[in-house]
Design a protein around this motif. Structure first.
Motif, PDB file in Angstrom:
ATOM      1  N   ASN A 238      32.778  60.178  41.552  1.00  0.00           N
ATOM      2  CA  ASN A 238      33.023  59.497  42.814  1.00  0.00           C
ATOM      3  C   ASN A 238      31.955  59.898  43.821  1.00  0.00           C
ATOM      4  O   ASN A 238      31.380  60.992  43.749  1.00  0.00           O
ATOM      5  CB  ASN A 238      34.424  59.803  43.364  1.00  0.00           C
ATOM      6  N   TYR A 239      31.696  58.989  44.764  1.00  0.00           N
ATOM      7  CA  TYR A 239      30.617  59.217  45.725  1.00  0.00           C
ATOM      8  C   TYR A 239      30.939  60.344  46.703  1.00  0.00           C
ATOM      9  O   TYR A 239      30.044  61.084  47.118  1.00  0.00           O
ATOM     10  CB  TYR A 239      30.354  57.925  46.506  1.00  0.00           C
TER      11      TYR A 239
ATOM     12  N   LEU B 187      31.354  45.334  39.628  1.00  0.00           N
ATOM     13  CA  LEU B 187      31.983  44.652  40.755  1.00  0.00           C
ATOM     14  C   LEU B 187      33.496  44.758  40.612  1.00  0.00           C
ATOM     15  O   LEU B 187      34.056  44.398  39.578  1.00  0.00           O
ATOM     16  CB  LEU B 187      31.565  43.178  40.801  1.00  0.00           C
ATOM     17  N   GLU B 188      34.143  45.280  41.643  1.00  0.00           N
ATOM     18  CA  GLU B 188      35.594  45.383  41.664  1.00  0.00           C
ATOM     19  C   GLU B 188      36.147  44.482  42.753  1.00  0.00           C
ATOM     20  O   GLU B 188      35.759  44.594  43.913  1.00  0.00           O
ATOM     21  CB  GLU B 188      36.037  46.840  41.909  1.00  0.00           C
ATOM     22  N   GLU B 189      37.030  43.580  42.374  1.00  0.00           N
ATOM     23  CA  GLU B 189      37.676  42.672  43.317  1.00  0.00           C
ATOM     24  C   GLU B 189      39.157  43.005  43.365  1.00  0.00           C
ATOM     25  O   GLU B 189      39.873  42.825  42.376  1.00  0.00           O
ATOM     26  CB  GLU B 189      37.464  41.221  42.904  1.00  0.00           C
ATOM     27  N   THR B 190      39.606  43.505  44.491  1.00  0.00           N
ATOM     28  CA  THR B 190      40.997  43.904  44.672  1.00  0.00           C
ATOM     29  C   THR B 190      41.769  42.747  45.300  1.00  0.00           C
ATOM     30  O   THR B 190      41.445  42.290  46.391  1.00  0.00           O
ATOM     31  CB  THR B 190      41.094  45.140  45.573  1.00  0.00           C
TER      32      THR B 190
ATOM     33  N   SER C   5      41.401  38.410  48.447  1.00  0.00           N
ATOM     34  CA  SER C   5      40.906  39.609  47.772  1.00  0.00           C
ATOM     35  C   SER C   5      39.778  40.229  48.581  1.00  0.00           C
ATOM     36  O   SER C   5      39.240  39.627  49.510  1.00  0.00           O
ATOM     37  CB  SER C   5      40.424  39.271  46.361  1.00  0.00           C
ATOM     38  N   ARG C   6      39.434  41.473  48.179  1.00  0.00           N
ATOM     39  CA  ARG C   6      38.292  42.202  48.728  1.00  0.00           C
ATOM     40  C   ARG C   6      37.393  42.612  47.577  1.00  0.00           C
ATOM     41  O   ARG C   6      37.878  43.113  46.561  1.00  0.00           O
ATOM     42  CB  ARG C   6      38.736  43.444  49.506  1.00  0.00           C
ATOM     43  N   SER C   7      36.104  42.399  47.719  1.00  0.00           N
ATOM     44  CA  SER C   7      35.139  42.728  46.671  1.00  0.00           C
ATOM     45  C   SER C   7      34.282  43.907  47.107  1.00  0.00           C
ATOM     46  O   SER C   7      33.941  44.043  48.283  1.00  0.00           O
ATOM     47  CB  SER C   7      34.250  41.524  46.350  1.00  0.00           C
ATOM     48  N   SER C   8      33.943  44.734  46.135  1.00  0.00           N
ATOM     49  CA  SER C   8      33.087  45.885  46.413  1.00  0.00           C
ATOM     50  C   SER C   8      32.326  46.255  45.150  1.00  0.00           C
ATOM     51  O   SER C   8      32.788  46.006  44.032  1.00  0.00           O
ATOM     52  CB  SER C   8      33.915  47.083  46.906  1.00  0.00           C
ATOM     53  N   ILE C   9      31.149  46.840  45.335  1.00  0.00           N
ATOM     54  CA  ILE C   9      30.320  47.324  44.223  1.00  0.00           C
ATOM     55  C   ILE C   9      30.515  48.833  44.121  1.00  0.00           C
ATOM     56  O   ILE C   9      30.276  49.558  45.088  1.00  0.00           O
ATOM     57  CB  ILE C   9      28.846  47.000  44.469  1.00  0.00           C
ATOM     58  N   VAL C  10      30.956  49.294  42.966  1.00  0.00           N
ATOM     59  CA  VAL C  10      31.177  50.729  42.752  1.00  0.00           C
ATOM     60  C   VAL C  10      30.391  51.161  41.518  1.00  0.00           C
ATOM     61  O   VAL C  10      30.011  50.338  40.679  1.00  0.00           O
ATOM     62  CB  VAL C  10      32.677  51.051  42.578  1.00  0.00           C
TER      63      VAL C  10
END
Length: 241
Positions: free
Chosen positions: A24-25, A54-57, A130-135
């Motif tokens: 984790n960051y 890409l994670e889309e919650t 939804s919410r998208s984020s790059i992890v």
């Protein structure tokens, strides 16, 4: 000093080595913060995220009514900002509040109409919000190679974060030429390319065995063809008067 095509200066390439890896960051950030608190020149460090995804919650179901409500709120906020800006040019207090209220009202109406029509035009193909984020799956803390030993010594005396999980660098990420930190639970496991000599020898033996079986099969076919030729020759001789 080198310059990029855009005209800005380009820093020369720095030979960085792996210090430690986390899942984790936040943990990687704490490791760099530990080095900074100890007086380490952190401008020689870098945090590199690998295995990006890409994670889309999904936050909930989206209907025409909810889309209109979301647009109403957005429009009302926008109308409030516009009303406050225009109200600065009015001299009467009553005019100021009236302008702000009308701006909020018309902004809410316009936002609700826009939200409703936008979702209606999708035809039900996306009835959720939804919410998208790059992890990243792994965060590597890299240090300039001349300062690796110093960073290891400082990190060994640091405190392990409670939510830190040190991850092992996968073989696909390339060889690691230096051993990472080895103190306590903060030490990553020594990694590198796996030993492949036995696998290569096994594959060579399998190839040779396969080739031998193919040669034997071809020899059996040749013998069978010769036997059929002999049978045909014997039959032709027996038919002659």
């Amino acid at each position: 000093m080198q310059y990029s095509p855009a005209g800005g200066p380009v820093r020369p390439a720095v030979d960085r080595r792996l210090l430690v890896s986390y899942d984790n960051y936040t943990a990687a950030q704490r490791a760099v913060d530990t080095l900074s608190d100890a007086g380490f020149p952190v401008e020689n460090t870098a945090i590199v995220g690998s295995d990006l995804r890409l994670e889309e919650t999904v936050t909930g179901r989206l209907t025409n009514g909810r889309a209109a409500l979301s647009g109403l709120i957005t429009g009302a906020v926008f109308g409030l900002i516009v009303g406050l800006f225009l109200g600065l040019f009015t001299s009467a207090t009553t005019s100021f509040f009236g302008l702000v209220l009308w701006s909020i009202l018309w902004g809410a109406i316009a936002g609700a109409a826009f939200g409703f029509t936008s979702h209606a035009f999708t035809g039900g193909t996306r009835d959720f919000s939804s919410r998208s984020s790059i992890v990243a799956g792994r965060y590597d803390v890299l240090v300039a190679s001349p300062m690796l030993d110093q960073a290891q010594a400082l990190l060994q005396g640091g405190v392990q974060p409670a939510d830190t999980v040190v991850v092992q660098r996968p073989p696909s990420a390339g060889p690691v030429t230096t051993s990472p930190v080895t103190a306590g639970d903060t030490a990553p496991q020594a990694t590198g390319y796996p030993v492949t000599e036995d696998r290569v020898e096994t594959r060579v033996d399998e190839a040779r065995a396969e080739e031998a079986r193919a040669d034997e099969a071809r020899a059996d076919e040749v013998r069978a063809e010769e036997a059929r030729d002999d049978d045909r020759a014997g039959l032709s001789r027996g038919r002659r008067p």
